[in-house]
Design a protein around this motif. Structure first.
Motif, PDB file in Angstrom:
ATOM      1  N   GLY A  31       0.778  -1.082  -0.018  1.00 42.95           N
ATOM      2  CA  GLY A  31       0.274   0.062   0.047  1.00 42.95           C
ATOM      3  C   GLY A  31       0.662   1.435  -0.031  1.00 42.95           C
ATOM      4  O   GLY A  31       0.504   2.397   0.273  1.00 42.95           O
ATOM      5  N   TYR A  32       2.091   1.183  -0.219  1.00 41.54           N
ATOM      6  CA  TYR A  32       3.023   2.530  -0.193  1.00 41.54           C
ATOM      7  C   TYR A  32       4.059   2.056  -0.959  1.00 41.54           C
ATOM      8  O   TYR A  32       4.419   1.127  -1.426  1.00 41.54           O
ATOM      9  N   LEU A  33       5.012   3.240  -1.519  1.00 40.96           N
ATOM     10  CA  LEU A  33       6.136   3.057  -2.178  1.00 40.96           C
ATOM     11  C   LEU A  33       6.715   4.460  -1.877  1.00 40.96           C
ATOM     12  O   LEU A  33       6.072   5.481  -1.559  1.00 40.96           O
ATOM     13  N   ILE A  34       8.199   4.444  -1.737  1.00 40.55           N
ATOM     14  CA  ILE A  34       8.925   5.449  -1.174  1.00 40.55           C
ATOM     15  C   ILE A  34       9.700   5.719  -2.693  1.00 40.55           C
ATOM     16  O   ILE A  34      10.233   4.792  -3.386  1.00 40.55           O
ATOM     17  N   VAL A  35       9.530   6.878  -3.235  1.00 39.94           N
ATOM     18  CA  VAL A  35      10.348   7.524  -4.535  1.00 39.94           C
ATOM     19  C   VAL A  35      11.508   8.187  -4.209  1.00 39.94           C
ATOM     20  O   VAL A  35      11.156   9.523  -3.714  1.00 39.94           O
ATOM     21  N   ASP A  36      12.764   7.832  -4.482  1.00 36.23           N
ATOM     22  CA  ASP A  36      13.835   8.560  -4.435  1.00 36.23           C
ATOM     23  C   ASP A  36      13.760   9.498  -5.611  1.00 36.23           C
ATOM     24  O   ASP A  36      13.311   9.138  -6.590  1.00 36.23           O
ATOM     25  N   ASN A  37      14.420  10.685  -5.336  1.00 40.58           N
ATOM     26  CA  ASN A  37      14.684  11.570  -6.454  1.00 40.58           C
ATOM     27  C   ASN A  37      13.411  12.145  -7.268  1.00 40.58           C
ATOM     28  O   ASN A  37      13.450  11.977  -8.380  1.00 40.58           O
ATOM     29  N   GLN A 183      12.284  13.236  -1.779  1.00 40.73           N
ATOM     30  CA  GLN A 183      11.608  11.982  -1.806  1.00 40.73           C
ATOM     31  C   GLN A 183      10.191  12.200  -2.041  1.00 40.73           C
ATOM     32  O   GLN A 183       9.579  13.231  -1.693  1.00 40.73           O
ATOM     33  N   ALA A 184       9.184  11.290  -2.508  1.00 40.96           N
ATOM     34  CA  ALA A 184       7.917  11.209  -2.378  1.00 40.96           C
ATOM     35  C   ALA A 184       7.396   9.950  -2.030  1.00 40.96           C
ATOM     36  O   ALA A 184       8.090   8.925  -2.030  1.00 40.96           O
ATOM     37  N   VAL A 185       6.570  10.114  -0.993  1.00 36.82           N
ATOM     38  CA  VAL A 185       5.765   8.732  -0.453  1.00 36.82           C
ATOM     39  C   VAL A 185       4.587   8.742  -1.197  1.00 36.82           C
ATOM     40  O   VAL A 185       3.610   9.486  -0.876  1.00 36.82           O
ATOM     41  N   ILE A 186       4.218   7.665  -1.898  1.00 34.94           N
ATOM     42  CA  ILE A 186       3.064   7.530  -2.646  1.00 34.94           C
ATOM     43  C   ILE A 186       2.415   6.237  -1.804  1.00 34.94           C
ATOM     44  O   ILE A 186       3.023   5.350  -1.330  1.00 34.94           O
ATOM     45  N   PHE A 187       0.890   6.518  -1.372  1.00 33.53           N
ATOM     46  CA  PHE A 187       0.372   5.512  -0.400  1.00 33.53           C
ATOM     47  C   PHE A 187      -1.006   5.541  -0.725  1.00 33.53           C
ATOM     48  O   PHE A 187      -1.756   6.492  -1.099  1.00 33.53           O
TER      49      PHE A 187
END
Ligand SMILES: O=C(O)CCC(=O)C(=O)O
Length: 248
Positions: A31-37, A183-187
């Motif tokens: 249910g989530y993803l951490i996107v660098d840059n 970073q972005a946190v997609i959830f």
């Protein structure tokens, strides 16, 4: 506004690379993803200074019309590292649900556990394949720490067929996300989540861009002056993102 069918994508899903597929699989499971840059240094500088000008020094906690506030936020709308992942998960018919900024001031308490929408969930979805599908993308402009409040999530809870508990009880398998600027946190909007208390001496700032399928109801009403102009002058993708199809 008429409905320009020319802005409807030709395909729902594109081929994706094996590494992107692994990210999609991780997202679907947890249910989530951490996107660098997720932002360049320049974009981060611009967004942070716009945030300060618009919200940071003012007596408010939120803006729910982020794109209306300042053109320096436009880069968040169709940010390639994020849109690529949103499309891989939700398909190409993307629309903005909302664009918000939130500042958590020193002394603010823990947020309660919540989901972003009221709709019920069944782990398997419906026989037709539908699930509430809304994905948030959080850009934290300050490094999250134990003092200013991590994002607290319960991985996998997006499919829990019950609501989150009241308050901010600790789950044994909760995860504290200490995101860094850039970073972005997609959830998944149905993931149990909450922002931690800010016991530091400085503001904790976040921009939240939320995406969904273009056939869902949005929170944005897409009729404010900057949004209208961006839509009128934008690519077909931007028109769709900004509510170019109003009804079926
Ligand atoms: O502040 C955060 O880290 C999360 C914000 C949030 O979940 C919300 O505004 O609904």
């Amino acid at each position: 506004m008429s409905n320009p069918t020319s802005i409807v994508p030709k395909r729902l899903l594109d081929e994706i690379s094996p590494s992107l597929q692994r990210e999609v699989d991780f997202f679907l499971k947890w249910g989530y993803l951490i996107v660098d840059n997720a932002l360049t240094e320049r974009q981060l500088r611009d967004v942070t200074s716009a945030f300060e000008d618009c919200i940071g020094n003012k007596d408010r906690e939120f803006t729910h019309q982020l794109i209306e506030e300042d053109e320096r936020f436009d880069c968040l709308l169709e940010n390639p590292p994020i849109i690529q992942r949103m499309k891989a998960i939700l398909g190409n018919c993307l629309q903005l649900h909302s664009a918000t900024a939130r500042v958590t001031r020193p002394g603010a308490p823990d947020q309660p556990w919540h989901r972003d929408g009221p709709w019920p969930v069944s782990p398997e979805g419906t026989p037709f394949g539908s699930l509430p599908g809304q994905i948030n993308c959080a850009y934290y402009l300050d490094e999250l720490t134990a003092e200013n409040g991590p994002l607290v999530i319960l991985p996998g809870s997006q499919r829990a067929p019950f609501h989150p508990p009241a308050g901010h009880v600790e789950f044994g398998d909760q995860k504290l996300v200490f995101a860094t600027p850039g970073q972005a946190v997609i959830f998944d909007g149905w993931l149990f989540h909450r922002g931690g208390a800010n016991v530091s001496k400085t503001d904790r700032r976040v921009c939240l861009l939320c995406y969904q399928n273009a056939w869902m109801k949005s929170r944005e009403n897409f009729d404010s002056p900057r949004i209208k102009k961006l839509r009128e002058e934008g690519s077909p993708e931007r028109q769709l993102l900004l509510g170019g199809i109003t009804s079926w």
